[in-house]
Scaffold this motif. Structure first.
Motif, PDB file in Angstrom:
ATOM      1  N   GLY A   1      48.911  34.260 -25.326  1.00  0.00           N
ATOM      2  CA  GLY A   1      48.951  32.864 -24.924  1.00  0.00           C
ATOM      3  C   GLY A   1      50.050  32.407 -24.002  1.00  0.00           C
ATOM      4  N   SER A   2      51.194  33.089 -23.975  1.00  0.00           N
ATOM      5  CA  SER A   2      52.264  32.623 -23.087  1.00  0.00           C
ATOM      6  C   SER A   2      53.222  33.766 -22.775  1.00  0.00           C
ATOM      7  N   GLU A   3      53.990  33.592 -21.699  1.00  0.00           N
ATOM      8  CA  GLU A   3      54.982  34.595 -21.324  1.00  0.00           C
ATOM      9  C   GLU A   3      56.003  34.815 -22.426  1.00  0.00           C
ATOM     10  N   SER A   4      56.445  33.735 -23.082  1.00  0.00           N
ATOM     11  CA  SER A   4      57.479  33.893 -24.116  1.00  0.00           C
ATOM     12  C   SER A   4      56.966  34.699 -25.304  1.00  0.00           C
ATOM     13  N   VAL A   5      55.663  34.593 -25.612  1.00  0.00           N
ATOM     14  CA  VAL A   5      55.111  35.338 -26.735  1.00  0.00           C
ATOM     15  C   VAL A   5      54.817  36.784 -26.328  1.00  0.00           C
ATOM     16  N   VAL A   6      54.936  37.109 -25.061  1.00  0.00           N
ATOM     17  CA  VAL A   6      54.951  38.499 -24.609  1.00  0.00           C
ATOM     18  C   VAL A   6      56.393  39.006 -24.641  1.00  0.00           C
ATOM     19  N   ALA A   7      57.303  38.237 -24.063  1.00  0.00           N
ATOM     20  CA  ALA A   7      58.688  38.686 -23.889  1.00  0.00           C
ATOM     21  C   ALA A   7      59.452  38.814 -25.200  1.00  0.00           C
ATOM     22  N   GLU A   8      59.319  37.851 -26.106  1.00  0.00           N
ATOM     23  CA  GLU A   8      60.105  37.876 -27.343  1.00  0.00           C
ATOM     24  C   GLU A   8      59.782  39.077 -28.233  1.00  0.00           C
ATOM     25  N   PRO A   9      58.500  39.343 -28.552  1.00  0.00           N
ATOM     26  CA  PRO A   9      58.229  40.525 -29.375  1.00  0.00           C
ATOM     27  C   PRO A   9      58.590  41.828 -28.667  1.00  0.00           C
TER      28      PRO A   9
ATOM     29  N   LEU B   1      50.427  43.623 -24.746  1.00  0.00           N
ATOM     30  CA  LEU B   1      50.605  42.209 -25.079  1.00  0.00           C
ATOM     31  C   LEU B   1      50.451  41.473 -23.761  1.00  0.00           C
ATOM     32  N   ALA B   2      49.423  40.652 -23.653  1.00  0.00           N
ATOM     33  CA  ALA B   2      49.119  39.974 -22.394  1.00  0.00           C
ATOM     34  C   ALA B   2      49.174  38.470 -22.575  1.00  0.00           C
ATOM     35  N   GLU B   3      49.704  37.807 -21.567  1.00  0.00           N
ATOM     36  CA  GLU B   3      49.736  36.344 -21.583  1.00  0.00           C
ATOM     37  C   GLU B   3      48.310  35.813 -21.737  1.00  0.00           C
ATOM     38  N   SER B   4      47.365  36.425 -21.054  1.00  0.00           N
ATOM     39  CA  SER B   4      45.984  35.957 -21.084  1.00  0.00           C
ATOM     40  C   SER B   4      45.037  37.126 -20.881  1.00  0.00           C
ATOM     41  N   VAL B   5      44.044  37.253 -21.734  1.00  0.00           N
ATOM     42  CA  VAL B   5      43.040  38.296 -21.554  1.00  0.00           C
ATOM     43  C   VAL B   5      42.252  38.055 -20.277  1.00  0.00           C
TER      44      VAL B   5
END
Length: 84
Positions: free
Chosen positions: A10-18, A55-59
């Motif tokens: 859903g978002s760049e931060s939810v890719v970057a943080e994990p 982990l993708a921002e958007s499929v």
């Protein structure tokens, strides 16, 4: 044969943080996080058996990058990627 599994978060931060948390836990990061030439933001990590998980921002971005090759299915589900 499946090349890898892409999970839309859903978002760049939810890719970057994990990705940062996995890196800090000494999990090898195969690629990223980064914005690709195709325009989507993601990172690739291995699962315990060595398969590639993205982990993708958007499929939708992953589908576009695949150029219509293969199958991408969107699953709407909230979760903590690193939940025990």
């Amino acid at each position: 044969m499946v090349d890898h599994l892409a999970i839309s978060v859903g978002s760049e931060s939810v890719v970057a943080e994990p990705t940062a948390r996995l890196r800090a836990a000494a999990v090898p990061i195969l690629d990223g996080p980064r914005r690709t030439g195709e325009g989507y933001y993601g990172s690739h990590v291995p699962d315990p058996e060595g398969s590639r998980i993205e982990l993708a921002e958007s499929v939708r971005g992953v589908e576009a990058a695949a150029g219509g090759r293969g199958l991408a299915r969107r699953v709407d589900h909230e979760c903590d990627v690193l939940a025990a």
